[in-house]
Design a protein around this motif. Structure first.
Motif: not given
Length: 825
Positions: A681, A691, A695
């Motif tokens: 993040e 995110a 991710d």
């Protein structure tokens, strides 16, 4: 055919396989020299009843059993005998050079998994696995994508992301020479060939993080490739529906000169024509590579690596229909296109390397390289779209068809982008051994000059129901058709910039490593640091400041005195990524010369466990990692093109767990299973963590090899990847905090069947025509076996009535069939 139990566990469908293996062979070859570096003739090289004798130039070759330790004996009438224990894998061609003298000697064991790479946390990939792996974009990168920490959701691209990083954060070396990637890459269709020619490869090493200081300044990973140094004449060829290649190698009579080179051609029409966008599109890729080596004496070695490549894309989209939405509310996007795109990428690369062995304790290397790329992106594409509701009533005559249009609009995209970049590098490196080679010192200094000439002209006009839509950054009231609009008309996106940039860089490193012990436990220590100094200048650039970063790093490996063969590793250190040109350029094309180097602190704790199961070798590697990142240069993704904000306005983190089990699930073949969990993040301007575009939470990867017991000539190769969905990204003009939806999960299986005509070739009589071939095989491949719809990114379409903006997934290729023929002399 009896079903293999391991195969049953890991795959969706039962594909028949075997569990019984038969002995396979490998080859060992090399040159034998005396103390004066002269070739030794009539040396007898033997293993049990098999023997070979060196020629006048000291060359020998011997076929030996694979997957077992064997003892080679070297004997000569006037020199002392030498014994060496080796263990090779099926089909491997191993170069083993020996120096004989008048003192008896037993050489150390030569095994594939050696302690040096094991303690460094380096994963070694066998070239044969790479060549046999079935993939829409076959090559080293396709194998990497089965690893736990490696992500890519585009089978048409060689780009990959590692442990939360992006595509620009990976180092690639060939023969210790850094390889650069194109700059203007926009879509996954524009990378048909990896730089690396797999038919020329001897060794591939990969590190997913926590790598040593001797490697360069990137945040994520290192891919270290070594090209083969030929010991005899050889010729290899491959042809398929996707293209072909020819590779030749040879060596001079005195063994001082050797060369290997290859020509490759690829046509991705078979793949791109399976996509949902109907096009007149034939992307072609071609390159020529050569690696030339000269060894005049024992002290000096010289080599040249050259590459020339050209990628051409003439793209004319016709129509597209994408169905999405939910069961209750199915929606379809229909697009009709006019216009075309014409892109070209031409690169030239040349590198010279010399190695001087001053004595047995000091080695010096000089590397000079030049990289030149000319890239263009020209397109004018007009798209008329209809966003409508789909008839989902079973039994209806219009089932699946659009019955009501809720959004109608047009879009015109224009670009005239040109880039010309020239990189020049000069580097000197040294390696020293101290106190009977118990300590090793490595150091190096490098100068790089980058000259970039870039013209960026892009604009986009969006018209919905006959009314031009202004970009969000223009705050003018517009409630057409009810009130006349009197504000300015502007392109929805408009980027115009011309940049002439020079970047001068100085970098270097110093590193120490040693092996020690306490009690019966073994300990390896590596400690080092890098520095990088750079300054950006150029036409119209003012206020550019010189910047310098330091990156200390350390690795520790402990092998306890246990019955179980376990190794524990700890890696930690600072990793900086001084910006390249693309990272200096913001969304508007403006260059910020004072963009800082992104910084990451790596903590990697791993366990390496070798064991036997069913009396066959296996390895389980487990790595837990945490990365803390500051001065992050945030970005958005458009397919695989990265656009940076160039303002270092964020901090980020990534943590996760990678596991990989590899070994002989089927005797005589190497397969592996990988599992990864990761979370990454970023926090932009202290607004909270969201995110990152990479991710990837869960990852499963399988590379499996098998063959039939009653038909051992038939081989099976399976490549399976499952990723949970990545963030779908946001439009480049939008606030990323408002776009946090995810793409659907990525699921893909590629399978290949290959009939090897040269199986058990050593059992055929002398003079048989197949004895001339090292490999002769015919393969059948199925890409995307289960015909899954996988998305790479989203296209954003506005509904003029509801003012909503829909994320339309851009799907990749569907199921495709391919036939491949390979031959090697």
């Amino acid at each position: 055919m009896r079903t293999n139990k391991y195969f049953f566990i890991f795959f969706f469908f039962a594909i028949c396989s075997i569990t019984l293996a038969q002995n396979q062979t490998a080859k060992v070859a090399g040159i034998i020299l005396d103390e004066n570096n002269l070739p030794v003739e009539n040396v007898n090289v033997s293993y049990q009843t098999k023997t070979s004798t060196t020629s006048a130039d000291g060359f020998y070759e011997l076929t030996v059993p694979a997957n077992q330790r064997i003892v080679l004996v070297f004997t000569h009438i006037s020199l002392k005998s030498i014994t060496a224990t080796i263990q090779l894998k099926p089909g491997e061609n191993f170069e083993f050079n020996v120096v004989m003298n008048d003192k008896a000697e037993q050489l150390n064991d030569v095994v594939i998994t050696n302690d040096r790479k094991r303690v460094q946390g380096i994963t070694t990939i066998q070239p044969e696995v790479i060549r046999r792996n079935p993939s829409a974009n076959a090559g080293i990168e396709s194998v990497l994508k089965t690893f736990a920490g490696v992500n890519s959701n585009s089978e048409l691209s060689t780009q990959y992301a590692v442990r939360g990083g992006n595509y620009d954060e990976n180092l690639v070396y060939v023969n210790e020479i850094e390889v650069y990637r194109p700059f203007l890459i926009r879509s996954g269709q524009q990378e048909g060939l990896s730089f690396t020619n797999t038919d020329m490869v001897q060794n591939v090493d990969f590190s997913a993080g926590g790598f040593q200081a001797k490697f360069g300044d990137k945040l994520s990973s290192v891919l270290d490739i070594t090209y083969r140094k030929p010991t005899k004449f050889g010729l290899a060829a491959e042809a398929s529906f996707l293209g072909g290649s020819v590779t030749a190698e040879g060596v001079s009579k005195d063994k001082k000169w050797s060369a290997i080179g290859g020509i490759r051609y690829r046509d991705n029409s078979l793949l791109v024509n399976s996509q949902e966008t109907q096009t007149n599109f034939r992307p072609t890729f071609a390159d020529v590579q050569a690696n030339i080596n000269f060894t005049p004496n024992k002290k000096w070695q010289f080599s040249f690596l050259g590459n020339a490549s050209q990628n051409v894309y003439n793209y004319q989209p016709l129509t597209r229909q994408t169905n999405f939405g939910t069961i209750d509310e199915p929606i379809a996007l229909q697009v009709f296109y006019q216009g075309q795109e014409n892109d070209q990428y031409q690169t030239l690369f040349g590198a010279f390397k010399s190695t001087f062995t001053a004595n047995e304790n000091s080695i010096y290397k000089f590397i000079g390289s030049v990289y030149h790329t000319k890239e263009q992106e020209y397109f004018d594409i007009f798209a008329a779209y209809f966003l409508g509701e789909v008839d989902s009533n079973i039994g209806s005559e219009n089932l699946g068809n659009v019955v009501f249009n809720r959004g109608i609009g047009t879009q015109l995209n224009h670009a005239r982008n040109d880039l010309d970049a020239l990189f020049v590098n000069a580097e000197i490196k040294g390696t020293h051994f101290i106190k009977d080679k118990k300590h090793q010192i490595d150091w190096g200094f490098k100068y790089t000059r980058e000259n970039i000439r870039d013209r960026l002209v892009e604009w986009e006009v969006i018209d919905s129901a006959g009314f031009s839509i202004n970009p969000p950054i223009l705050d003018f009231p517009n409630d057409q058709p009810y009130t006349p609009y009197t504000g300015p008309l502007a392109p929805f996106q408009n980027v115009r910039a011309t940049n002439f940039i020079d970047i001068n860089r100085f970098s270097g490193y110093a590193q120490w490593n040693t092996k020690t012990s306490f009690g019966n436990n073994q300990l390896w220590i590596t400690a080092g640091a890098r520095f990088h100094h750079w300054m950006v200048s150029g036409r119209g650039i003012s206020g550019g400041k010189a910047q310098t970063v330091f990156s200390p790093r350390a690795q520790f490996a402990l092998k306890p005195d246990w019955d179980k063969d376990m190794l524990f590793r700890l890696s930690l250190g600072y990793y900086h990524q001084p910006p390249l040109y693309r990272e200096l350029r913001d969304f508007d094309g403006v260059v910020n010369p004072n963009v800082k180097a992104q910084q990451s602190i790596h903590f990697v704790l791993s366990n390496d466990y070798n064991f036997k199961m069913s009396n066959r070798p296996f390895k389980l590697v487990t790595e837990a990692y945490y990365k803390s990142m500051t001065d992050v240069n945030t970005y958005t993704l458009e397919n695989v093109r990265i656009r940076y904000r160039a303002n270092n306005n964020a901090e980020a983190y990534a943590y996760g767990l990678d596991m990989r089990l590899n070994g002989e699930f089927v005797p005589g073949t190497e397969s592996w299973l990988s599992f990864g969990y990761m979370k990454t993040e970023e926090n932009q301007d202290n607004r909270g963590f969201i995110a990152r575009p990479t991710d990837q939470r869960l990852k499963f990867g399988i590379l499996f090899q098998d063959y039939m017991p009653n038909l051992p000539n038939m081989k099976l190769y399976l490549n399976l990847v499952y990723n949970t969905g990545l963030p779908g990204g946001s439009p480049s003009y939008a606030d990323a905090y408002e776009y946090q939806n995810r793409l659907r999960d990525y699921r893909r299986a590629d399978v290949g069947f290959s009939y090897v005509f040269t199986e058990k070739n050593n059992e055929r009589p002398e003079g048989h025509w197949l004895r001339k071939f090292q490999d002769l095989s015919l393969g059948f491949e199925i890409f995307n076996l289960f015909n899954n719809q996988n998305a790479i990114t989203n296209t954003w379409v506005r509904d003029v009535y509801t003012k909503n903006q829909y994320a339309i997934p851009n799907f990749m290729t569907t199921r495709v069939f391919n036939i491949r023929f390979t031959a090697k002399l």
